[in-house]
Design an enzyme around this catalytic site. Structure first.
Site, mmCIF file in Angstrom:
data_model
loop_
_atom_site.group_PDB
_atom_site.id
_atom_site.type_symbol
_atom_site.label_atom_id
_atom_site.label_comp_id
_atom_site.label_asym_id
_atom_site.label_seq_id
_atom_site.Cartn_x
_atom_site.Cartn_y
_atom_site.Cartn_z
ATOM 1 N N SER A 102 0.802 -1.234 0.000
ATOM 2 C CA SER A 102 0.000 0.000 0.000
ATOM 3 C C SER A 102 0.828 1.274 0.000
ATOM 4 O O SER A 102 0.256 2.376 -0.086
ATOM 5 C CB SER A 102 -0.959 0.001 1.199
ATOM 6 O OG SER A 102 -2.066 -0.837 0.943
ATOM 7 N N LYS B 233 0.082 3.686 -2.783
ATOM 8 C CA LYS B 233 -0.926 4.763 -2.750
ATOM 9 C C LYS B 233 -0.309 6.153 -2.620
ATOM 10 O O LYS B 233 -0.998 7.149 -2.854
ATOM 11 C CB LYS B 233 -1.928 4.508 -1.626
ATOM 12 C CG LYS B 233 -2.759 3.240 -1.802
ATOM 13 C CD LYS B 233 -3.818 3.117 -0.718
ATOM 14 C CE LYS B 233 -4.674 1.881 -0.906
ATOM 15 N NZ LYS B 233 -4.037 0.655 -0.360
ATOM 16 N N SER C 24 -5.818 3.903 4.268
ATOM 17 C CA SER C 24 -5.321 3.123 3.127
ATOM 18 C C SER C 24 -6.482 2.527 2.338
ATOM 19 O O SER C 24 -6.460 1.354 1.946
ATOM 20 C CB SER C 24 -4.377 2.004 3.605
ATOM 21 O OG SER C 24 -3.582 1.535 2.546
#
Length: 392
Positions: free
Chosen positions: A170, A173, A230
């Site tokens: 993640s 992102k 997230s």
């Protein structure tokens, strides 16, 4: 019986007259025949004369046309020659002028003006290993991959397998956020959540912001929803708003990697961070991605926010309150300074990961990226240990 001379004379006279009449008639007929013959001959002569006259006129006309065409061609040739001479003269004049005029210089690209908070950063997105670069060997750092970069100098302070390819999970992102911000004109514009997005997040067991299908929120909420919790749903919503699909948005992400000079070692296939063999980078690449995001005022604000509440909607009248748990858990730890920005990630292939931006007590600016730790808490302590060991 006596011969009657009078009768004889009368008959003779009558015969003469008859023969005379006959002769006159014959002569008249002959004249008429001669007149017809002459007339026909005359007509033939007149016809020939007319034909000759027409041929003469035709020939004269043809000659006039020929002379006219030759005259035009000659005139055009002279004109073309004149124009060519004039063009040559003008060209020569232009060349002379060009040799006299100073050469034009290309306009310089406008320098990107960074806000004071990041004005000291080393330009560009390259980092260098020097003789003073340390190798991280502390038993307190469990992460298998790590890098600490002084972003003011662009030098690697300490590292551990920093050039090895990892799955960024993640942390992806961060780039999703940066590309979205660079392609959105109005953060107060809205997006309505779709069932395709919520289904994708559910099928891939992704963390989410928690928007319902049909819920409409400002794009600003999606920025915070992508980073703090997230949220895969928020990240996909940004991609859909900007490019119409995740696939099209990923093309922008890879274009951004190329712009940053990272495309040789980094390549992304999705906006969320789901594992894929073709979704990779190094911890050094991720450090440069975070540097680019921190240099953007909006991204820096989002990445430094500890708690955020989304806009009130019919589905969520009180909004949705989300937190950046990495920042909240590290804020009271001794890092020889303050961790201002951070983003975590996890996939089985790269364990617990984190990327953070730190200002040391002596005013230095650092970025730390770690991967393959054995828990989210251990990942935080790895970063604390690195800041403690290698910053002032």
């Amino acid at each position: 019986m006596a011969y009657n001379y009078r009768q004889h004379d009368a008959r003779e006279k009558q015969g003469y007259i008859g023969s005379s009449v006959v002769r006159k008639t014959d002569n008249a007929n002959s004249i008429r025949q001669l007149n017809r013959t002459d007339f026909r001959a005359h007509k033939r002569r007149r016809r020939k004369q007319k034909q000759l006259l027409m041929l003469g006129l035709g020939a004269a006309f043809v000659l006039i046309i020929i002379f006219g065409i030759r005259s035009i061609i000659s005139h055009k040739s002279e004109k073309t020659s004149y124009v060519a001479e004039e063009a040559a003269t003008i060209s020569t004049s232009t060349e002379v002028v060009e040799t006299v005029e100073p050469e034009e210089t290309e306009p310089e690209e406008e320098a990107v003006v960074l806000s004071p908070e990041v004005a000291s950063f080393n330009p560009g997105y390259e980092y260098t290993t020097t003789a003073s670069t340390k190798t991280i060997v502390s038993d307190e750092v469990i992460s298998e991959y790590a890098i600490l970069i002084d972003v003011d100098s662009g030098e690697v302070v300490a590292q551990k397998n920093a050039d090895t390819r990892i799955s960024p999970a993640s942390m992806t992102k961060i780039l999703t956020l940066l590309v979205a911000v660079e392609n959105i004109e109005d953060l107060d514009d809205t997006f309505t959540m779709t069932i395709d997005i919520t289904d994708y997040a559910y099928i891939n067991d992704s963390s989410i912001l928690g928007l319902d299908v049909g819920e409409t929120v400002p794009l600003r909420d999606l920025l915070y929803g992508t980073i703090l919790p997230s949220g895969a749903d928020a990240a996909l919503a940004l991609a859909t708003y900007v490019s119409g699909s995740q696939e099209a948005f990923v093309e922008l992400m890879n274009a951004k990697l190329d712009e940053l000079g990272l495309s040789d070692t980094a390549h992304f296939t999705n906006v969320v961070g789901n594992y894929n063999e073709d979704h990779y980078c190094t911890v050094g690449d991720m450090a440069m991605i975070l540097k680019a995001a921190v240099e953007n005022d909006i991204c820096r604000e989002v990445l430094s926010t500890h708690v955020y509440t989304t806009t009130s909607t019919e589905q969520h009248p009180d909004g949705i309150t989300v937190s950046n748990w990495f920042l909240r858990r590290i804020e009271d730890k001794d890092t020889h300074g303050e961790v201002l920005c951070g983003k975590t990630g996890f996939v089985n292939q790269s364990g617990s990961c984190a990327a953070s931006y730190h200002i040391s007590n002596d005013g230095g600016h650092y970025i730390c990226v770690t991967a393959k730790s054995n828990s989210s808490w251990r990942c935080i302590y790895d970063q604390v240990e690195i800041y403690d060991l290698y910053t002032e």
